[in-house]
Enzyme design. Sequence first.
Site, mmCIF file in Angstrom:
data_model
loop_
_atom_site.group_PDB
_atom_site.id
_atom_site.type_symbol
_atom_site.label_atom_id
_atom_site.label_comp_id
_atom_site.label_asym_id
_atom_site.label_seq_id
_atom_site.Cartn_x
_atom_site.Cartn_y
_atom_site.Cartn_z
ATOM 1 C CD GLU A 7 -3.026 1.177 2.150
ATOM 2 O OE1 GLU A 7 -3.426 0.154 2.757
ATOM 3 O OE2 GLU A 7 -3.361 2.340 2.459
ATOM 4 C CG HIS A 9 -0.919 5.429 -1.469
ATOM 5 N ND1 HIS A 9 -1.663 4.475 -2.107
ATOM 6 C CD2 HIS A 9 -1.260 5.345 -0.157
ATOM 7 C CE1 HIS A 9 -2.438 3.853 -1.219
ATOM 8 N NE2 HIS A 9 -2.198 4.357 -0.041
ATOM 9 C CG HIS A 160 -6.769 2.782 -0.471
ATOM 10 N ND1 HIS A 160 -7.204 4.086 -0.289
ATOM 11 C CD2 HIS A 160 -5.590 2.666 0.182
ATOM 12 C CE1 HIS A 160 -6.303 4.718 0.446
ATOM 13 N NE2 HIS A 160 -5.318 3.893 0.750
ATOM 14 C CG ASP A 280 -1.526 4.136 4.028
ATOM 15 O OD1 ASP A 280 -1.529 4.533 2.851
ATOM 16 O OD2 ASP A 280 -2.515 4.221 4.780
HETATM 17 MN MN MN Z 1 -3.445 4.221 1.791
#
Ligand code: MN
Length: 336
Positions: A7, A9, A160, A280
């Site tokens: 995850e 980004h 997500h 993340d």
């Molecule tokens: Mn995320």
Amino acid sequence: MRKIALEEHFSGPGFEKYLEAVAEMFDPGFLSSAEKFLPEFDEKRLSMMDKCGIDIAVLSQTAPGVQAELDKEAATQAARRSNDFLSEQINRNPSRYRGFGCIALQDPESAAEEVVRCVKELGFVGILVNGHTAGEYLDEEKFQPFWEQLNALKVPLYLHPGNPYDKPHMYSGRPELNGATWSWTCETATHALRLVFGGIFDRYSDVKVILGHMGETLPFMLWRLDSRALTSPGGRAMKKPPSQYIREHIVITTSGVCANGPLLCSLSEMGEDSVMFSTDYPYEDAELAAQFIDNAPISLEQREKVCFRTAEHLFRISLEPQSAAATALSSHSYRD
Ligand code: MN
């Protein structure tokens, strides 16, 4: 220990405007510092990965992405542009990056075609969707062409979080509950349960869905779901208990949760092959996430599964062999 992270980004050209849709969910200072990292694929991102022992990051367009585009044709074009851009970045550094495609579900038929292009032409390992699309959830009939392609190609969907379609009254006067604190969790867990109760996994037996944030609370709730779902009025008859669908079709990541209790619960309830490391980036502290998993009170075999083996299997990728010295070093990062 070596890691694959899922995850992670980025933001591609033209997608900055969509970030405004989630801006109110963040402290402005925090958001402006995190956003600096989103369009960057070189020194900052790679040095973070090196510090954390992340060999491969599977990259995804940051939320809300193309889900925030109201115009169907513009959304379709934006998704294609984002995927082409991501493919270029991966090709610049193919040993470190893989990708999740983004698709414009505003037009389910062309989204299904883009799934095929993402996987077959661009080599992406899955698709990531940021919650509902204009208030429509993925259990709805119109999205069947999307599920058909996902099922045929055997690539996972990363579901997500995104903002709820409307602001539920229960959050009124308590803005701090919006976003990552709480409302995204409820939104995403409910979306996942719509797939379970809506029969998506009965129709598409090879589909796998990935949930971040330690499963958005679902691992903690399996017994209660089973206990009450079968006696709830209305709804369709289920062939299996909810927990069985969840264990067979949903896998989770550790993104944004660095605590032993939820990790041990997830391994126990979901199974040792259903929990994968993620950070993340750039919204969470990647080094903290790496320290957490490197020191969690689990066996070496469990740690290897969480850090990379389950992801290798799910995405059909292999980490390159390491020298003995590097192996010794990586298995002790943060532990000495
Ligand atoms: Mn995320």
